[in-house]
Design a protein around this motif. Structure first.
Motif, PDB file in Angstrom:
ATOM      1  N   LEU A  87      -3.958   3.948  -9.326  1.00 32.56           N
ATOM      2  CA  LEU A  87      -4.221   4.796  -8.167  1.00 32.56           C
ATOM      3  C   LEU A  87      -5.702   4.774  -7.762  1.00 32.56           C
ATOM      4  CD1 LEU A  87      -1.868   7.797  -9.000  1.00 32.56           C
ATOM      5  CD2 LEU A  87      -1.462   5.888  -7.421  1.00 32.56           C
ATOM      6  N   ALA A  88      -6.488   3.941  -8.435  1.00 29.96           N
ATOM      7  CA  ALA A  88      -7.915   3.837  -8.122  1.00 29.96           C
ATOM      8  C   ALA A  88      -8.286   2.483  -7.521  1.00 29.96           C
ATOM      9  CB  ALA A  88      -8.747   4.092  -9.383  1.00 29.96           C
ATOM     10  N   VAL A  89      -7.298   1.687  -7.149  1.00 30.74           N
ATOM     11  CA  VAL A  89      -7.580   0.353  -6.619  1.00 30.74           C
ATOM     12  C   VAL A  89      -8.459   0.432  -5.372  1.00 30.74           C
ATOM     13  CG1 VAL A  89      -6.561  -1.762  -5.673  1.00 30.74           C
ATOM     14  CG2 VAL A  89      -5.512  -0.641  -7.644  1.00 30.74           C
ATOM     15  N   GLY A  90      -8.182   1.381  -4.512  1.00 28.97           N
ATOM     16  CA  GLY A  90      -9.001   1.539  -3.307  1.00 28.97           C
ATOM     17  C   GLY A  90     -10.451   1.832  -3.647  1.00 28.97           C
ATOM     18  N   ASP A  91     -10.671   2.758  -4.568  1.00 29.89           N
ATOM     19  CA  ASP A  91     -12.041   3.107  -4.964  1.00 29.89           C
ATOM     20  C   ASP A  91     -12.766   1.916  -5.581  1.00 29.89           C
ATOM     21  OD1 ASP A  91     -11.734   5.731  -4.090  1.00 29.89           O
ATOM     22  OD2 ASP A  91     -11.172   6.478  -6.077  1.00 29.89           O
TER      23      ASP A  91
ATOM     24  N   VAL B  20      -1.140   4.944  -1.408  1.00 28.30           N
ATOM     25  CA  VAL B  20      -0.040   4.775  -2.360  1.00 28.30           C
ATOM     26  C   VAL B  20       0.069   6.018  -3.238  1.00 28.30           C
ATOM     27  CG1 VAL B  20       0.725   3.471  -4.392  1.00 28.30           C
ATOM     28  CG2 VAL B  20      -0.178   2.259  -2.388  1.00 28.30           C
ATOM     29  N   GLY B  21       1.273   6.525  -3.336  1.00 31.02           N
ATOM     30  CA  GLY B  21       1.521   7.668  -4.207  1.00 31.02           C
ATOM     31  C   GLY B  21       2.108   7.226  -5.540  1.00 31.02           C
ATOM     32  N   PRO B  22       2.034   8.092  -6.559  1.00 30.03           N
ATOM     33  CA  PRO B  22       2.570   7.743  -7.874  1.00 30.03           C
ATOM     34  C   PRO B  22       4.039   7.324  -7.832  1.00 30.03           C
ATOM     35  CG  PRO B  22       1.344   9.794  -7.985  1.00 30.03           C
ATOM     36  CD  PRO B  22       1.436   9.428  -6.537  1.00 30.03           C
ATOM     37  N   ASP B  23       4.792   7.899  -6.909  1.00 29.90           N
ATOM     38  CA  ASP B  23       6.212   7.574  -6.803  1.00 29.90           C
ATOM     39  C   ASP B  23       6.460   6.205  -6.176  1.00 29.90           C
ATOM     40  OD1 ASP B  23       5.168   8.652  -4.400  1.00 29.90           O
ATOM     41  OD2 ASP B  23       7.196   9.057  -3.667  1.00 29.90           O
ATOM     42  N   GLN B  24       5.417   5.534  -5.700  1.00 35.72           N
ATOM     43  CA  GLN B  24       5.566   4.220  -5.071  1.00 35.72           C
ATOM     44  C   GLN B  24       5.086   3.070  -5.960  1.00 35.72           C
ATOM     45  OE1 GLN B  24       3.204   5.395  -1.617  1.00 35.72           O
ATOM     46  NE2 GLN B  24       5.017   5.073  -0.320  1.00 35.72           N
ATOM     47  N   LEU B  25       4.533   3.375  -7.121  1.00 30.49           N
ATOM     48  CA  LEU B  25       3.939   2.346  -7.972  1.00 30.49           C
ATOM     49  C   LEU B  25       4.931   1.316  -8.494  1.00 30.49           C
ATOM     50  CD1 LEU B  25       1.356   4.447 -10.011  1.00 30.49           C
ATOM     51  CD2 LEU B  25       0.889   2.798  -8.166  1.00 30.49           C
TER      52      LEU B  25
END
Length: 175
Positions: free
Chosen positions: A34-38, A136-141
């Motif tokens: 969830l940190a790929v963007g950062d 992206v939300g956790p439910d989409q990983l």
């Protein structure tokens, strides 16, 4: 301009999802999906600095891309992966269109592009994919997508694979 041919990279780099890369040291599996963007945003200034150096068009050895060529490639990686991520979020188990990175480099004539233009385009494309990963939300990983060669990715592993590519090429240009 460059006249030495580049040997196409035909390796299947999906192994980086299972173990750290011995060349660049990046451990793709250890990152927060969830940190790929950062992380992408943190890497962008390094690309800008690399493109501002002297000799950006010079190849370090025959058959090895210049910093400019690597940067143009990464710009296109941002664009291709942005489309792949979008399709994984919007579609059910999409098959990705083929992308021949070596053909793209020749067709777009990476070596003759302007460093300032590539820097601006790379920054914009990097910001766009960072924003898409931020959404992206956790439910989409675990949403899947496939390459035409049968390699299956989830949104999680696509992000890991993507970041390795960006980091690895920074290593290639010593940035």
């Amino acid at each position: 301009m460059q006249t030495d041919a580049i040997t196409p990279d035909t390796k299947d780099w999906t192994w980086v999802l299972d173990r750290p890369c011995a060349e660049c040291g990046y451990d793709a599996a250890s990152g927060d999906p969830l940190a790929v963007g950062d992380v992408t945003r943190e890497l962008l200034p390094r690309w800008a600095a690399a493109l501002a150096r002297e000799g950006v068009r010079e190849r370090p050895a025959p058959g090895v891309w210049s910093t400019l060529e690597y940067a143009a490639h990464v710009r296109d990686v941002f664009r291709v992966f942005d489309g792949r991520l979008r399709s994984m979020i919007e579609e059910n188990d999409p098959e990705f269109a083929n992308w021949d990175q070596d053909a793209a480099a020749l067709e777009a004539d990476y070596a003759r592009q302007e460093p300032e233009v590539v820097a601006a385009e790379l920054a914009a494309a990097g910001a766009a994919i960072a924003d898409r990963f931020d959404a992206v939300g956790p439910d989409q990983l675990d949403r899947p997508g496939r390459r035409s060669n049968g390699s299956v990715f989830t949104v999680r592993t696509l992000g890991q694979y993507f970041l390795h590519d960006v980091v690895h090429h920074l290593h290639d240009v010593a940035a």
